[in-house]
Design a protein around this motif. Structure first.
Motif, short mmCIF file in Angstrom:
data_model
loop_
_atom_site.label_atom_id
_atom_site.label_comp_id
_atom_site.label_asym_id
_atom_site.label_seq_id
_atom_site.Cartn_x
_atom_site.Cartn_y
_atom_site.Cartn_z
N SER A 32 0.83 -1.20 0.00
CA SER A 32 0.00 0.00 0.00
C SER A 32 0.88 1.25 0.00
O SER A 32 2.08 1.18 0.27
CB SER A 32 -0.89 0.01 1.24
OG SER A 32 -0.08 0.14 2.41
N VAL A 33 0.25 2.38 -0.24
CA VAL A 33 0.95 3.66 -0.17
C VAL A 33 1.46 3.93 1.25
O VAL A 33 2.60 4.37 1.42
CB VAL A 33 0.08 4.81 -0.72
CG1 VAL A 33 0.74 6.16 -0.49
CG2 VAL A 33 -0.19 4.60 -2.22
N MET A 83 4.80 2.26 -6.50
CA MET A 83 3.40 2.54 -6.83
C MET A 83 3.03 1.91 -8.17
O MET A 83 1.95 1.32 -8.30
CB MET A 83 3.15 4.04 -6.85
CG MET A 83 3.17 4.66 -5.48
SD MET A 83 2.89 6.44 -5.57
CE MET A 83 3.34 6.93 -3.91
N LEU A 88 -0.83 1.13 -9.43
CA LEU A 88 -1.43 2.46 -9.26
C LEU A 88 -1.07 3.37 -10.43
O LEU A 88 -0.03 3.21 -11.07
CB LEU A 88 -0.95 3.08 -7.95
CG LEU A 88 -1.31 2.32 -6.68
CD1 LEU A 88 -0.64 2.97 -5.47
CD2 LEU A 88 -2.81 2.26 -6.51
N ASP A 89 -1.94 4.31 -10.70
CA ASP A 89 -1.70 5.33 -11.72
C ASP A 89 -0.83 6.41 -11.08
O ASP A 89 -1.34 7.31 -10.41
CB ASP A 89 -3.04 5.90 -12.20
CG ASP A 89 -2.89 6.96 -13.27
OD1 ASP A 89 -1.76 7.17 -13.77
OD2 ASP A 89 -3.91 7.58 -13.61
N ALA A 90 0.48 6.28 -11.25
CA ALA A 90 1.43 7.19 -10.60
C ALA A 90 2.36 7.79 -11.64
O ALA A 90 2.75 7.12 -12.60
CB ALA A 90 2.24 6.44 -9.54
N VAL A 110 -0.07 10.61 -7.60
CA VAL A 110 -0.74 9.31 -7.69
C VAL A 110 -2.25 9.51 -7.59
O VAL A 110 -2.73 10.36 -6.84
CB VAL A 110 -0.22 8.34 -6.60
CG1 VAL A 110 -0.49 8.87 -5.20
CG2 VAL A 110 -0.80 6.94 -6.78
N HIS A 111 -2.99 8.74 -8.39
CA HIS A 111 -4.45 8.78 -8.35
C HIS A 111 -4.94 7.71 -7.39
O HIS A 111 -4.61 6.52 -7.55
CB HIS A 111 -5.04 8.54 -9.74
CG HIS A 111 -4.80 9.67 -10.68
ND1 HIS A 111 -5.70 10.69 -10.86
CD2 HIS A 111 -3.74 9.96 -11.46
CE1 HIS A 111 -5.21 11.56 -11.72
NE2 HIS A 111 -4.01 11.14 -12.11
N LEU A 112 -5.69 8.13 -6.39
CA LEU A 112 -6.28 7.22 -5.40
C LEU A 112 -7.73 7.62 -5.19
O LEU A 112 -8.02 8.80 -5.01
CB LEU A 112 -5.53 7.30 -4.07
CG LEU A 112 -4.05 6.93 -4.09
CD1 LEU A 112 -3.38 7.34 -2.79
CD2 LEU A 112 -3.89 5.43 -4.33
#
Length: 169
Positions: A32-33, A83, A88-90, A110-112
Motif C-alpha cells: 500500500s501507499v 506505486m 497504481l496510476d502514478a 498518484v491517483h487514489l
C-alpha cells in the motif's frame, strides 16, 4: 499536455531511460501507499555531492534499497517504482517546490479513490507525505512528468523556465 520529453530534460542526473527504473530487482515488499511511506521514513536524505561526489545522480530503486540514502530523486524514483508495481496510476514529476525554490525537485503524483494526490517522498513525518493535489498545488510547480506507461508530459511554462536556466535542470 502530452509531449515527447527526452529523459535528460528531467535533470542532470537523469541519464537512463525511465524503463530502466521500472525493471530490475527490488527486494522491499509493499502492499500500500502507507507501506511505501513507512519504509521511506527509515531512509536518510543525503545530497548527491556528499554521497557520490557528483552534482546529481539518479539511483536505481534496487540500489536505493541497499544504501537507504539519497536525495529527492532517489526517494521519488523508489516510491514511483513501488506505486507502479502496485498497479497504481502514478507519475514521476520534476519541477520546483516551495521548500527548495532555487533547485529542481522530484516528487510523485498518484491517483487514489478518483482523486490526484501529491506524494512527497522526502517527508519524514508519517501521514504527511500524501496530500490531495488541491491542497498541495501551491507548493509544487511541475515542468515534466512520466507515468507508469512511460508517457511523458510537459507543463505550461516549463520550456520557458528551462531555457531561462540555460537549457538544463
Amino acid at each position: 499536455m502530452p509531449a515527447p520529453v527526452p529523459y535528460p530534460m528531467f535533470g542532470r542526473g537523469s541519464r537512463r531511460p525511465f524503463s530502466w527504473y521500472l525493471k530490475g530487482e527490488t527486494r522491499v515488499e509493499v502492499a500500500s501507499v502507507p507501506d511505501i511511506e513507512r519504509w521511506l521514513l527509515g531512509c536518510e536524505y543525503v545530497d548527491d555531492r556528499v554521497l557520490f561526489g557528483k552534482e546529481d545522480h539518479w539511483m536505481h530503486p534496487g540500489e536505493f534499497e541497499v544504501i537507504r540514502m539519497g536525495d529527492c530523486d532517489d526517494h521519488a524514483l523508489w516510491a514511483w517504482r513501488k506505486m507502479v508495481d502496485l498497479g497504481l496510476d502514478a507519475s514521476l514529476l520534476v519541477g520546483r517546490w516551495s521548500e527548495e525554490p532555487d533547485d529542481s525537485h522530484v516528487w510523485v503524483n498518484v491517483h487514489l479513490d478518483g482523486r490526484e494526490h501529491v506524494f512527497e517522498a522526502t517527508s519524514k513525518v508519517f501521514n504527511e507525505a500524501l496530500r490531495p493535489l488541491p491542497q498541495a498545488r501551491a507548493e509544487y510547480r511541475p515542468f515534466f512528468a512520466v507515468d507508469g506507461r512511460l508517457r511523458t508530459r510537459a507543463y505550461a511554462g516549463a520550456a520557458r523556465e528551462v531555457l531561462d536556466w540555460g537549457g538544463e535542470l
